[in-house]
Scaffold this motif. Structure first.
Motif, mmCIF file in Angstrom:
data_model
loop_
_atom_site.group_PDB
_atom_site.id
_atom_site.type_symbol
_atom_site.label_atom_id
_atom_site.label_comp_id
_atom_site.label_asym_id
_atom_site.label_seq_id
_atom_site.Cartn_x
_atom_site.Cartn_y
_atom_site.Cartn_z
ATOM 1 N N LEU A 157 8.819 -16.987 5.686
ATOM 2 C CA LEU A 157 9.523 -15.707 5.657
ATOM 3 C C LEU A 157 10.752 -15.784 6.545
ATOM 4 O O LEU A 157 10.662 -16.059 7.739
ATOM 5 N N ARG A 158 11.907 -15.540 5.955
ATOM 6 C CA ARG A 158 13.155 -15.602 6.690
ATOM 7 C C ARG A 158 13.324 -14.346 7.544
ATOM 8 O O ARG A 158 12.657 -13.342 7.343
ATOM 9 N N ARG A 159 14.251 -14.414 8.477
ATOM 10 C CA ARG A 159 14.505 -13.263 9.343
ATOM 11 C C ARG A 159 15.065 -12.071 8.571
ATOM 12 O O ARG A 159 15.041 -10.951 9.053
ATOM 13 N N ALA A 160 15.588 -12.340 7.372
ATOM 14 C CA ALA A 160 16.152 -11.257 6.555
ATOM 15 C C ALA A 160 15.171 -10.753 5.500
ATOM 16 O O ALA A 160 15.511 -9.909 4.691
ATOM 17 N N THR A 161 13.958 -11.291 5.504
ATOM 18 C CA THR A 161 12.985 -10.938 4.466
ATOM 19 C C THR A 161 12.150 -9.738 4.885
ATOM 20 O O THR A 161 11.487 -9.766 5.926
ATOM 21 N N GLY A 162 12.170 -8.687 4.080
ATOM 22 C CA GLY A 162 11.337 -7.520 4.341
ATOM 23 C C GLY A 162 10.011 -7.648 3.616
ATOM 24 O O GLY A 162 9.929 -8.234 2.538
ATOM 25 N N VAL A 163 8.952 -7.150 4.236
ATOM 26 C CA VAL A 163 7.623 -7.141 3.626
ATOM 27 C C VAL A 163 7.288 -5.706 3.254
ATOM 28 O O VAL A 163 7.350 -4.807 4.110
ATOM 29 N N GLN A 164 6.943 -5.499 2.007
ATOM 30 C CA GLN A 164 6.608 -4.158 1.529
ATOM 31 C C GLN A 164 5.211 -4.178 0.928
ATOM 32 O O GLN A 164 4.922 -4.986 0.039
ATOM 33 N N VAL A 165 4.369 -3.318 1.412
ATOM 34 C CA VAL A 165 3.005 -3.183 0.905
ATOM 35 C C VAL A 165 3.005 -2.012 -0.071
ATOM 36 O O VAL A 165 3.391 -0.887 0.289
ATOM 37 N N VAL A 166 2.593 -2.281 -1.305
ATOM 38 C CA VAL A 166 2.621 -1.243 -2.340
ATOM 39 C C VAL A 166 1.196 -0.992 -2.836
ATOM 40 O O VAL A 166 0.541 -1.903 -3.369
ATOM 41 N N ILE A 167 0.711 0.218 -2.628
ATOM 42 C CA ILE A 167 -0.594 0.616 -3.156
ATOM 43 C C ILE A 167 -0.382 1.125 -4.576
ATOM 44 O O ILE A 167 0.308 2.127 -4.796
ATOM 45 N N THR A 168 -0.918 0.416 -5.543
ATOM 46 C CA THR A 168 -0.714 0.746 -6.953
ATOM 47 C C THR A 168 -1.832 1.658 -7.472
ATOM 48 O O THR A 168 -2.810 1.922 -6.778
ATOM 49 N N LYS A 169 -1.633 2.120 -8.701
ATOM 50 C CA LYS A 169 -2.636 2.943 -9.414
ATOM 51 C C LYS A 169 -2.898 4.267 -8.697
ATOM 52 O O LYS A 169 -4.010 4.802 -8.732
ATOM 53 N N HIS A 170 -1.848 4.798 -8.068
ATOM 54 C CA HIS A 170 -1.974 6.075 -7.369
ATOM 55 C C HIS A 170 -2.224 7.217 -8.347
ATOM 56 O O HIS A 170 -2.690 8.289 -7.944
ATOM 57 N N ASP A 203 14.287 -12.247 -0.569
ATOM 58 C CA ASP A 203 14.891 -11.186 0.234
ATOM 59 C C ASP A 203 13.870 -10.097 0.520
ATOM 60 O O ASP A 203 13.998 -9.365 1.499
ATOM 61 N N ALA A 204 12.882 -9.979 -0.348
ATOM 62 C CA ALA A 204 11.797 -9.023 -0.138
ATOM 63 C C ALA A 204 10.524 -9.611 -0.710
ATOM 64 O O ALA A 204 10.537 -10.214 -1.790
ATOM 65 N N VAL A 205 9.419 -9.457 0.005
ATOM 66 C CA VAL A 205 8.097 -9.839 -0.484
ATOM 67 C C VAL A 205 7.301 -8.554 -0.668
ATOM 68 O O VAL A 205 7.088 -7.798 0.288
ATOM 69 N N VAL A 206 6.914 -8.296 -1.906
ATOM 70 C CA VAL A 206 6.175 -7.081 -2.243
ATOM 71 C C VAL A 206 4.707 -7.439 -2.444
ATOM 72 O O VAL A 206 4.368 -8.205 -3.349
ATOM 73 N N VAL A 207 3.844 -6.912 -1.591
ATOM 74 C CA VAL A 207 2.409 -7.167 -1.660
ATOM 75 C C VAL A 207 1.753 -6.001 -2.382
ATOM 76 O O VAL A 207 1.782 -4.864 -1.886
ATOM 77 N N THR A 208 1.188 -6.252 -3.559
ATOM 78 C CA THR A 208 0.540 -5.181 -4.309
ATOM 79 C C THR A 208 -0.946 -5.123 -3.963
ATOM 80 O O THR A 208 -1.642 -6.131 -3.977
ATOM 81 N N LEU A 209 -1.423 -3.930 -3.636
ATOM 82 C CA LEU A 209 -2.837 -3.689 -3.350
ATOM 83 C C LEU A 209 -3.390 -2.737 -4.398
ATOM 84 O O LEU A 209 -2.800 -1.677 -4.656
ATOM 85 N N ASP A 210 -4.493 -3.102 -4.991
ATOM 86 C CA ASP A 210 -5.130 -2.302 -6.035
ATOM 87 C C ASP A 210 -5.723 -1.036 -5.418
ATOM 88 O O ASP A 210 -6.667 -1.103 -4.621
ATOM 89 N N GLY A 211 -5.171 0.123 -5.789
ATOM 90 C CA GLY A 211 -5.658 1.381 -5.235
ATOM 91 C C GLY A 211 -7.115 1.645 -5.534
ATOM 92 O O GLY A 211 -7.830 2.250 -4.720
ATOM 93 N N LEU A 212 -7.589 1.182 -6.697
ATOM 94 C CA LEU A 212 -9.003 1.379 -7.030
ATOM 95 C C LEU A 212 -9.902 0.624 -6.065
ATOM 96 O O LEU A 212 -10.967 1.112 -5.666
#
Length: 326
Positions: free
Chosen positions: A225-238, A188-197
């Motif tokens: 990815l389904r039509r109902a799937t949201g993509v969220q980009v998360v910058i970590t280590k803020h 239902d959601a794909v969370v892409v984690t990006l290393d802030g460093l």
């Protein structure tokens, strides 16, 4: 065990072995009639209820949750040590510390699984610096369950993946061969984690973003990815570094270019802080992320696929009920 006394008054046969009437004991009618107490009855053991160990779920075990409650599947993808497991632990700790303002903890069948991922970040672990144990590359995909209550009448169940970053190289380069593809198709959601460093390092920034945009592009090209799937980009280590607005804008621009290839309806950008640092409060940005999981995506009762196929033997096991997605 002592012999029972003879019922005849004055007879000491039980202690002397001699009959009061001079008879052999086996011939004495009184001795043969002595009372022998019945053996005590053993209490029948009480039947209890078998409880599971509350560890993280295997793919097969997710049917237990999804069969009882409609659950939203949130799939975390990202490089090794990009902060996927730390983000999961922070989500759970936010409720344990009572720091969530708009959500309340409702239930979980994987409390021990969450605790294992949180322990090393605590003082009681004995570590000088807080840390989160990274998911081992040899671990099979695991799932953590969390039920949250947003209002008195709105209880939402979430299933989170905990998968080592090493597995995403295959998903990125050969998605149709990856055992993770059926899991992503259910997301239902794909969370892409990006290393802030890495994003703050000019020598690593481009490659860091390129690997993740390539992954999303590959998933879109195979219809994952389904039509109902949201993509969220998360910058970590803020809490450790500020990547800067210009870099954040560049990240969104590069992801937005691959979004039309996918069916995903939404693209969001978030930043999170797993620790106190740079004037940010521990857990900063995490509840805003939780709000997207409890608001933007419809809950479904679709189960995970029945079988996984992979070149890695340990990922092939599972007996899940299959239900088609749209």
């Amino acid at each position: 065990m002592a012999e029972q006394p003879c019922p005849q008054s004055g007879c000491s046969a039980a202690s002397t072995g001699k009959c009061l009437e001079g008879l052999a004991l086996e011939e004495c009618p009184h001795w043969r009639k002595r009372a022998v107490p019945a053996a005590p009855k053993r209490a029948k053991p009480e039947e209890g209820i078998a409880l599971r160990d509350a560890e993280a779920l295997s793919a097969a075990e997710t049917a237990t949750v999804m069969g009882r409650w409609p659950a939203r599947l949130v799939v975390f993808v990202g490089d090794v040590e990009s902060g996927k497991t730390t983000l999961l632990a922070t989500v759970f700790e936010l409720f344990g510390a009572g720091a969530a303002r708009e959500h309340r903890f409702a239930r979980s069948v994987t409390l021990h699984g969450f605790e294992r991922r949180c322990f090393e970040a605590r003082i009681t672990s004995g570590r000088e610096q807080p840390a989160t144990r990274r998911t081992d590359a040899d671990d099979e995909p695991r799932f953590l369950h969390l039920g949250v209550r947003k209002t008195a009448n709105q209880l939402i169940d979430l299933l989170f993946t905990d998968i080592s970053g090493e597995h995403f190289a295959e998903l990125r380069d050969r998605p149709s061969e990856s055992a993770l593809l059926p899991i992503v198709k259910r997301a239902d959601a794909v969370v892409v984690t990006l290393d802030g460093l890495m994003l703050s390092d000019p020598t690593k920034r481009h490659a860091c973003v390129a690997r993740s945009t390539h992954l999303i592009r590959s998933l879109g090209e195979v219809g994952a990815l389904r039509r109902a799937t949201g993509v969220q980009v998360v910058i970590t280590k803020h809490d450790l570094v500020d990547v800067g607005q210009a870099n954040a804008d560049d990240v969104m621009f590069r992801f937005s270019k691959v979004l039309p290839i996918t069916n995903a309806p939404t693209l969001g950008l978030h930043s999170t802080a797993a620790r106190n640092g740079r004037g940010l409060t521990w857990g900063n940005g995490v509840e805003a992320l939780i709000s997207t999981w409890t608001s933007e995506f419809p809950a479904t009762d679709q189960r995970l696929p029945q079988h996984l196929q992979s070149s890695r033997a340990f990922l092939r096991y599972g007996a899940w009920e299959a239900r088609p997605h749209d």
